[in-house]
Write a protein that holds these residues in place. Sequence first.
Motif, PDB file in Angstrom:
ATOM      1  N   LYS A  19      18.550  -8.537 -17.626  1.00 53.83           N
ATOM      2  CA  LYS A  19      19.649  -7.827 -18.283  1.00 53.83           C
ATOM      3  C   LYS A  19      20.247  -8.671 -19.397  1.00 53.83           C
ATOM      4  CE  LYS A  19      23.870  -5.290 -17.303  1.00 53.83           C
ATOM      5  NZ  LYS A  19      24.809  -4.845 -16.279  1.00 53.83           N
ATOM      6  N   ARG A  20      20.409  -9.973 -19.140  1.00 52.86           N
ATOM      7  CA  ARG A  20      20.937 -10.876 -20.172  1.00 52.86           C
ATOM      8  C   ARG A  20      19.989 -10.956 -21.353  1.00 52.86           C
ATOM      9  NH1 ARG A  20      22.841 -15.594 -16.133  1.00 52.86           N
ATOM     10  NH2 ARG A  20      24.724 -14.594 -15.394  1.00 52.86           N
ATOM     11  N   LYS A  25      18.813  -9.814 -26.983  1.00 51.07           N
ATOM     12  CA  LYS A  25      17.854  -9.271 -27.932  1.00 51.07           C
ATOM     13  C   LYS A  25      18.500  -8.203 -28.812  1.00 51.07           C
ATOM     14  CE  LYS A  25      13.167  -7.439 -27.900  1.00 51.07           C
ATOM     15  NZ  LYS A  25      12.076  -6.980 -27.046  1.00 51.07           N
ATOM     16  N   ALA A  26      19.335  -7.376 -28.231  1.00 50.64           N
ATOM     17  CA  ALA A  26      19.954  -6.277 -28.956  1.00 50.64           C
ATOM     18  C   ALA A  26      21.058  -6.742 -29.903  1.00 50.64           C
ATOM     19  CB  ALA A  26      20.519  -5.267 -27.969  1.00 50.64           C
ATOM     20  N   SER A  27      21.578  -7.942 -29.708  1.00 47.27           N
ATOM     21  CA  SER A  27      22.709  -8.383 -30.500  1.00 47.27           C
ATOM     22  C   SER A  27      22.317  -8.908 -31.887  1.00 47.27           C
ATOM     23  CB  SER A  27      23.489  -9.464 -29.748  1.00 47.27           C
ATOM     24  OG  SER A  27      22.699 -10.621 -29.607  1.00 47.27           O
ATOM     25  N   LEU A  28      21.047  -9.078 -32.182  1.00 49.68           N
ATOM     26  CA  LEU A  28      20.600  -9.595 -33.467  1.00 49.68           C
ATOM     27  C   LEU A  28      20.324  -8.436 -34.430  1.00 49.68           C
ATOM     28  CD1 LEU A  28      20.308 -12.645 -33.718  1.00 49.68           C
ATOM     29  CD2 LEU A  28      17.853 -12.351 -33.728  1.00 49.68           C
ATOM     30  N   ARG A  29      21.009  -8.416 -35.565  1.00 48.60           N
ATOM     31  CA  ARG A  29      20.771  -7.399 -36.588  1.00 48.60           C
ATOM     32  C   ARG A  29      19.519  -7.754 -37.370  1.00 48.60           C
ATOM     33  NH1 ARG A  29      26.918  -7.506 -38.276  1.00 48.60           N
ATOM     34  NH2 ARG A  29      27.684  -5.926 -36.847  1.00 48.60           N
ATOM     35  N   LYS A  30      18.950  -6.768 -38.051  1.00 51.03           N
ATOM     36  CA  LYS A  30      17.718  -6.990 -38.796  1.00 51.03           C
ATOM     37  C   LYS A  30      17.894  -8.068 -39.866  1.00 51.03           C
ATOM     38  CE  LYS A  30      14.092  -4.714 -41.479  1.00 51.03           C
ATOM     39  NZ  LYS A  30      13.618  -5.976 -41.922  1.00 51.03           N
TER      40      LYS A  30
END
Length: 117
Positions: A19-20, A25-30
């Motif tokens: 989950k972490r 992974k989702a917190s990094l913008r392109k």
Amino acid sequence: MASTLSQPQLPTPLLVSEKRAQTAKASLRKTEKDALWGELGKCMVFVCYDAELSIKEFAARIGKDAGQVQRQMEGQERPQIEAVFAIPEFRAPLVIALSRITPQIEISTELRIRRSA
């Protein structure tokens, strides 16, 4: 007389870490990802240059295709830093390269001359 006790169902640490990992992974913008890959790619270039190898020779040493390594160095693909770190002789130059892109680290060079008696 033998008896058994049933074990309670507890959540596993593996599920928590997964989950972490998904959250991170989702917190990094392109745009951030592209900049990060570019910086890490420059670190690979530094290691290749330090070892005095061509991209083809460097790629063979880390077990990757030369075209793939070229794209990683240019920041077009995720640089596989772990493949570089896996080669013992590349570790020191990689750490130096990573420290150069880290603002909290100050690099200094110290020379010591040992004289024999």
